[in-house]
Scaffold this active site. Structure first.
Site, PDB file in Angstrom:
ATOM      1  N   HIS A   1     -38.976  30.690  37.269  1.00 42.92           N
ATOM      2  CA  HIS A   1     -38.655  31.343  36.009  1.00 42.92           C
ATOM      3  C   HIS A   1     -37.204  31.082  35.623  1.00 42.92           C
ATOM      4  CE1 HIS A   1     -36.696  34.212  38.700  1.00 42.92           C
ATOM      5  NE2 HIS A   1     -37.810  34.159  39.407  1.00 42.92           N
TER       6      HIS A   1
ATOM      7  N   ASN B   1     -29.031  42.439  43.693  1.00 39.28           N
ATOM      8  CA  ASN B   1     -29.059  43.888  43.930  1.00 39.28           C
ATOM      9  C   ASN B   1     -27.629  44.344  44.186  1.00 39.28           C
ATOM     10  OD1 ASN B   1     -29.324  46.488  45.383  1.00 39.28           O
ATOM     11  ND2 ASN B   1     -31.515  46.054  45.257  1.00 39.28           N
TER      12      ASN B   1
ATOM     13  N   ASP C   1     -32.722  32.478  39.704  1.00 41.71           N
ATOM     14  CA  ASP C   1     -33.161  31.090  39.566  1.00 41.71           C
ATOM     15  C   ASP C   1     -32.379  30.290  38.533  1.00 41.71           C
ATOM     16  OD1 ASP C   1     -34.983  31.352  41.555  1.00 41.71           O
ATOM     17  OD2 ASP C   1     -36.714  30.725  40.375  1.00 41.71           O
TER      18      ASP C   1
ATOM     19  N   ARG D   1     -26.178  38.398  32.617  1.00 43.66           N
ATOM     20  CA  ARG D   1     -25.297  39.545  32.385  1.00 43.66           C
ATOM     21  C   ARG D   1     -24.295  39.260  31.281  1.00 43.66           C
ATOM     22  NH1 ARG D   1     -24.838  40.773  38.825  1.00 43.66           N
ATOM     23  NH2 ARG D   1     -26.812  41.903  38.963  1.00 43.66           N
ATOM     24  N   ALA D   2     -24.108  40.251  30.420  1.00 44.46           N
ATOM     25  CA  ALA D   2     -23.098  40.162  29.364  1.00 44.46           C
ATOM     26  C   ALA D   2     -21.755  40.537  29.967  1.00 44.46           C
ATOM     27  CB  ALA D   2     -23.450  41.105  28.219  1.00 44.46           C
TER      28      ALA D   2
ATOM     29  N   ARG E   1     -21.400  49.892  38.407  1.00 47.07           N
ATOM     30  CA  ARG E   1     -21.464  48.434  38.607  1.00 47.07           C
ATOM     31  C   ARG E   1     -20.381  47.812  37.727  1.00 47.07           C
ATOM     32  NH1 ARG E   1     -24.806  44.461  35.983  1.00 47.07           N
ATOM     33  NH2 ARG E   1     -25.898  46.156  34.939  1.00 47.07           N
TER      34      ARG E   1
END
Length: 673
Positions: free
Chosen positions: A26, A302, A326, A409-410, A492
């Site tokens: 993917h 994670n 991926d 991720r932005a 995060r």
């Protein structure tokens, strides 16, 4: 030396053939390296607007070639993220059920065909280089980290019939210490358990966010039956036992509320994953003596687990890129091949991933102007000052600057930003803008030089540019930062360096100078139905179909005008290339047949959107040149049918299964979107 790295499957974006993936996964992507430095990189989903697409990466490859003014003939190598022997075996296997694949003599022949069909050039078969899937994962982290030696851990669902490897990396020598089979896949283990929580592929991060609301002790014994820790850092997964979860609960249905049982299972699962990974790391750290660790693979995303590894003190430094999954294998495969072709390439730490589509400041005004029926546009004299004031006043802002980020991720160039001190932003953004579960946390972006003032940072490591670690907010700041502090006091975080992203840094600095807190809430700029926005048009559409207060593109402040169905009817309508329009004649009871009309995605037929007959006619006639209003007139639709269409279009637009635009979309090398 120039190398193109690619990931993804073999289907065209418009293909309904559903060809086997031949072992390719993917998140299709393409990365262009020149002398091992990334010149450009982008995920296919950003351009095709198909979330997590596994289609052939034709748009992403075209983007890289157009950006660098190169052709396929100019490349020294094209790196594929799976081994040649594995893919040749899959080609033979799938050739039994998909006869078209049996035509190809080997995987190089297939790739020659794909690149010629999609990009119009026959590539010399010797340019194709194949890199084992997990070696590509390993290289994507190791060659970015700048470390010249480290322990490497890759963990995912599967790739090349392997789910994890441990590597002792010294210079460019990769000594594989341990390989785990798919039977012991931590990725599959996690997915099988979260299915009971009503989640599926690509939802793993949602469960990570749910876990802090639960008590891991409640189901610790249950989860412990699903795996076994073995001597010398080994483990095995008892996948067959996971069905014992039925003794606790029935799988949660879509839309059903979360109970404490769900929360406690999420907590126990997260703890189980961490227990297994720590068991592996403790053994191999002691065996190798490495003080640095790099992690990659889908499970490596994670960030809660990564933060605990950092806090453990097992390693002095831990590196995880934002694209550990991926899509990052395109970078890893290209980097691995580059170092093979040119062994004297140096190790160089990479501190950002702003390699995607640029926002051309000279063209922003013209692009926004075509939306003048829907928005007002103002050029700001001082972008950081004005936008920081809006945020302090409570606004939630779409922020689009520079080149888009590579990966999922932005990181401050395609972001939704807000004041981290406003607790209600959690509910507002989750419900009105992202349309997602209310428990989901948001990330803080903090000036790199101030990170230790607000977060508990262990050891000497201070740079966290890729949002890959969950760390604790200092207790004295948790009540003052409710919008970014999770229920367990963690966040995060992303550190922002002035050299890597001066515009975002300046905005955070301006906000900090006025509030004393140089931190902004940052989440990806998209809704729940689409990938992160890439182009200015993507940003405008997301802004118009969400509850965002303002949009900022370059130096321009965009605000919504009042608009309704009449304004919508003047837009040009087209179907995305992945959309399939169907009219179905079928039985609706034992005695009655009827027609039904619907839209679906050609790669995910579960995304099925019922249509009225009138809306079906409009979309069937849509040619990218005429507005909805013009099509309704040409088709001679009644007033009732017109109202029906205008009632349906906003929802379809919001779910991104059709395209509405103020002017005919022009085809380009990047494909019409």
């Amino acid at each position: 030396m120039v190398v193109l790295g690619v990931t993804g499957g073999i289907d065209s974006i418009f293909s309904m053939a559903m060809l086997p993936s031949t072992g390719l996964g993917h998140d299709s992507s393409a990365v262009f390296l020149k002398n091992n430095e990334a010149v450009c990189a982008i995920e296919e989903e950003r351009l095709s607007r198909i979330k997590h697409t596994n289609k052939f990466c034709s748009s992403a490859t075209n983007f890289c070639l157009e950006t660098t003014h190169k052709t396929l003939a100019d490349l020294d190598a094209i790196a594929i993220y799976a081994s040649e022997s594995f893919l040749n075996a899959k080609l033979k296997e799938f050739g039994l059920s998909a006869s078209g694949l049996s035509f190809f003599s080997d995987i190089k022949h297939l790739y020659q065909f794909l690149f010629e069909k999609e990009l119009g050039i026959l590539v010399d078969r010797d340019k194709f280089r194949f890199v084992n899937h997990h070696l590509a994962h390993a290289a994507s982290s190791y060659y970015l980290s700048g470390f010249n030696q480290s322990l490497i851990l890759t963990i995912d669902g599967e790739g090349d019939d392997v789910s994890s490897i441990v590597i002792d990396a010294n210079g460019k020598d990769f000594n594989i210490l341990k390989t785990k089979s798919v039977a012991d896949s931590l990725g599959h283990f996690y997915l099988k358990v979260i299915a009971f929580l009503g989640y599926k592929d690509f939802d793993e991060y949602k469960v990570m966010g749910l876990a802090p609301y639960g008590n891991p002790a409640v189901y610790r014994e249950t989860l412990s039956r699903f795996y076994e820790l073995l001597p010398e850092g080994d483990y095995c997964i008892h996948a067959g036992r996971i069905l014992e979860m039925y003794e606790i609960l029935q799988p949660r249905g879509r839309g059903e509320a979360f109970t404490q049982v769900h929360r406690d299972i999420a907590a126990a699962l997260q703890e189980a994953l961490e227990s297994i990974v720590f068991h592996v790391l403790r053994h191999y750290q002691k065996l190798t003596g490495h003080t640095r660790l790099v992690i990659s693979g889908g499970v490596g995303q994670n960030s809660s687990m990564n933060g605990k590894i950092l806090y453990s003190g097992l390693f002095e430094e831990v590196f995880v890129p934002s694209f550990a999954g991926d899509s990052g294998c395109a970078y890893g495969a290209a980097a691995y091949v580059a170092h093979q072709l040119q062994p004297d390439l140096p190790f160089k730490k990479v501190t950002h991933a702003y390699w995607g589509t640029p926002i051309n400041d000279d063209k922003v005004a013209a692009t926004l102007a075509v939306w003048q029926g829907f928005v007002s546009v103002e050029k700001m004299a001082d972008r950081s000052e004005q936008v920081s004031d809006l945020i302090i006043d409570g606004a939630v802002v779409g922020w689009v600057q520079g080149r888009s980020e590579f990966g999922p991720r932005a990181l401050g160039n395609r972001s939704i930003i807000a004041d981290p001190r406003v607790a209600s932003h959690k509910e507002t953004i989750n419900a009105m803008i992202k349309m997602r579960e209310g428990y989901r946390p948001f990330a803080p972006s903090v000036l790199a030089e101030r990170v230790r003032d607000f977060f508990e940072v262990p050891g000497k490591q201070e740079d966290f540019p890729f949002m890959s670690f969950v760390l604790n907010v200092k207790p004295e700041w948790r009540e003052q930062l409710p919008a970014i502090t999770h229920v367990d006091g963690s966040a995060r975080l992303q550190t922002v360096n002035e050299a890597d992203n001066p515009r975002y840094w300046e905005l955070i600095e301006a906000f900090g100078s006025k509030t004393g807190i140089p931190i902004l809430l940052n989440t990806s700029f998209n809704n729940n139905a689409e990938p992160i926005v890439d182009s200015v048009d993507d940003a405008v559409v997301c802004y118009l179909t969400s509850g965002l207060d303002y949009l900022v593109v370059g130096d321009y402040l965009v605000t919504k005008k009042a608009w309704g169905s009449e304004s919508l009817s003047r837009l040009i309508v087209t179907l995305p290339k992945a959309a399939v329009l169907n009219r179905e004649d079928r039985y609706v009871s034992h005695a009655e047949r009827d027609f039904s009309h619907f839209l679906l995605w050609n790669y995910d037929t579960s995304r099925r959107y019922p249509l009225s007959e009138a809306c079906y006619k409009i979309l069937q006639a849509a040619d990218g040149r005429q507005s909805v209003e013009e099509l309704m007139f040409i088709l001679g639709l009644t007033a009732g049918e017109r109202k029906q269409i205008l009632d349906e279009l906003p929802g379809l637009w919001s779910d991104r299964v059709l395209v509405l635009h103020p002017y005919p979309r022009q085809e380009s090398g990047l494909a019409a979107r």
